[in-house]
Design an enzyme around this catalytic site. Structure first.
Site, short mmCIF file in Angstrom:
data_model
loop_
_atom_site.label_atom_id
_atom_site.label_comp_id
_atom_site.label_asym_id
_atom_site.label_seq_id
_atom_site.Cartn_x
_atom_site.Cartn_y
_atom_site.Cartn_z
N SER A 7 32.07 34.52 41.06
CA SER A 7 31.05 34.60 40.03
C SER A 7 31.09 35.97 39.48
CB SER A 7 29.69 34.25 40.57
OG SER A 7 29.36 35.29 41.79
N TYR A 38 25.45 32.77 40.91
CA TYR A 38 25.62 31.13 41.29
C TYR A 38 24.61 30.80 42.44
CZ TYR A 38 30.59 30.78 39.46
OH TYR A 38 31.65 30.63 38.63
N GLY A 39 24.19 31.78 42.97
CA GLY A 39 23.62 31.56 44.26
C GLY A 39 22.20 30.96 44.19
N CYS A 70 34.54 33.17 46.79
CA CYS A 70 33.05 33.25 46.82
C CYS A 70 32.49 32.10 47.89
CB CYS A 70 32.79 32.88 45.27
SG CYS A 70 31.01 32.30 45.11
N ASN A 71 31.64 32.77 48.74
CA ASN A 71 31.09 31.64 49.75
C ASN A 71 30.49 30.66 48.94
OD1 ASN A 71 31.32 33.20 52.76
ND2 ASN A 71 30.93 34.58 51.12
N CYS A 184 28.27 36.80 51.88
CA CYS A 184 28.62 36.81 50.55
C CYS A 184 29.75 37.79 50.08
CB CYS A 184 27.28 37.00 49.58
SG CYS A 184 27.42 37.44 47.82
N THR A 185 30.49 37.47 49.25
CA THR A 185 31.52 38.57 48.87
C THR A 185 31.15 39.76 48.28
OG1 THR A 185 32.38 37.36 47.20
CG2 THR A 185 33.42 36.90 49.15
N HIS A 186 30.13 39.63 47.71
CA HIS A 186 29.38 40.94 47.00
C HIS A 186 28.92 41.97 47.95
CE1 HIS A 186 29.35 38.74 43.04
NE2 HIS A 186 29.12 39.64 42.46
N1 DGL Z 1 30.17 36.60 45.89
C1 DGL Z 1 29.38 35.30 45.83
C2 DGL Z 1 29.41 34.84 47.32
O1 DGL Z 1 30.24 35.08 47.88
C3 DGL Z 1 28.16 35.27 44.98
C4 DGL Z 1 27.33 34.42 44.52
C5 DGL Z 1 26.45 34.51 43.51
O2 DGL Z 1 26.79 34.53 42.49
O3 DGL Z 1 25.29 34.32 43.73
O4 DGL Z 1 28.48 33.85 47.59
#
Ligand code: DGL
Length: 253
Positions: A7, A38-39, A70-71, A184-186
């Site tokens: 995202s 997205y979350g 992205c998870n 979450c990858t962020h």
């Molecule tokens: N990096 C996304 C993940 O791993 C973030 C999702 C988001 O946009 O909220 O879930």
């Protein structure tokens, strides 16, 4: 070319591990920043966005492999994308619950992820397979992706403080959380803030390296593995291209 998407900038943490593991490959990274985060959204939204991004990477840019970095998108849409592209190798990411269950000594594991991920059927069924192996303390982290995207240091610090406190006591003594899963990858980009909050003795797990190794295995088995030369990274985004360019320079070095 390997297509990678998230995202926003979070998936750059996965791309960094992929480049280290597969230096000869070309990557196209798609940050769907114009539609992030997205979350806090529902299935339909995340599936629609994941399909639109996959279409661009696969049909317009010829990706031979897709990594969903992205998870949240993996939880919502990996099964749909595998139906859409049955011949395409697709690698998703999921929170490192299994490694955490194997590593914890106190039996208590903290999990930080988006609200969508912790409520998703995919995540809950993974949790179910680990029943009895550890106690998982789940923490939806509303707002943290936005704060990381905005480089809002004060907000990142405030949210990390709030969410780690809500999970309970961290440490290696009995009854404490000794392992923290970043689902979450962020969130890896908030690691410098998280470490002092949970203490250096707590193991923090993320998924870049396992995903990179899995991608290598899939390339090998599909006879797509390249070992010669130096690959390039191309960037695509629904947000600001100069901003993504700057982020990739900072995050990939
Ligand atoms: N990096 C996304 C993940 O791993 C973030 C999702 C988001 O946009 O909220 O879930």
């Amino acid at each position: 070319m390997i297509g990678v998407f998230d995202s926003g900038v979070g998936g750059l943490s996965i791309l960094k591990a992929l480049r280290r593991e597969l230096p000869a490959h070309d990557f196209t990274y798609f940050a769907d920043t114009g539609y992030a985060p997205y979350g806090g959204q529902g299935d339909a939204y995340i599936i629609d966005r994941s399909r639109a991004v996959a279409r661009t990477l696969v049909e317009d840019h010829g990706a031979q492999v897709l990594v969903i970095a992205c998870n949240t998108a993996t939880a919502a849409a990996v099964h749909v994308l595998r139906q859409d592209y049955p011949q395409l190798p697709i690698i998703g990411v999921e929170p490192a619950l299994k490694p955490a269950a194997a590593l914890t000594r106190t039996g208590r594991v903290g999990v930080m992820a988006t609200r969508f991920t912790v409520g998703s059927a995919k995540f809950l069924s993974l949790l179910d397979t680990l029943k009895g192996q550890a106690e998982f303390v789940l923490q939806p982290c509303d707002g943290l992706v936005d704060a990381i995207e905005a480089h809002d240091g004060a907000r990142i610090a405030q949210l990390c403080e709030q969410y780690t406190r809500a999970m309970g006591s961290f440490g290696t003594a009995p009854g404490r959380i000794d392992t923290l899963v970043l689902g979450c990858t962020h969130y890896i980009f908030a690691k410098d803030v998280l470490v002092p909050l949970v203490g250096a003795g707590v193991t923090i797990l993320e998924t870049g390296e396992p995903v990179a190794r899995q991608t290598r295995r899939i390339l090998e088995s599909s006879s797509l593995l390249r070992c010669e030369g130096r690959g390039r990274v191309y960037l695509l985004t629904t947000g600001s291209s100069p901003a993504l360019q700057g982020e990739s320079q900072r995050r990939l070095c």
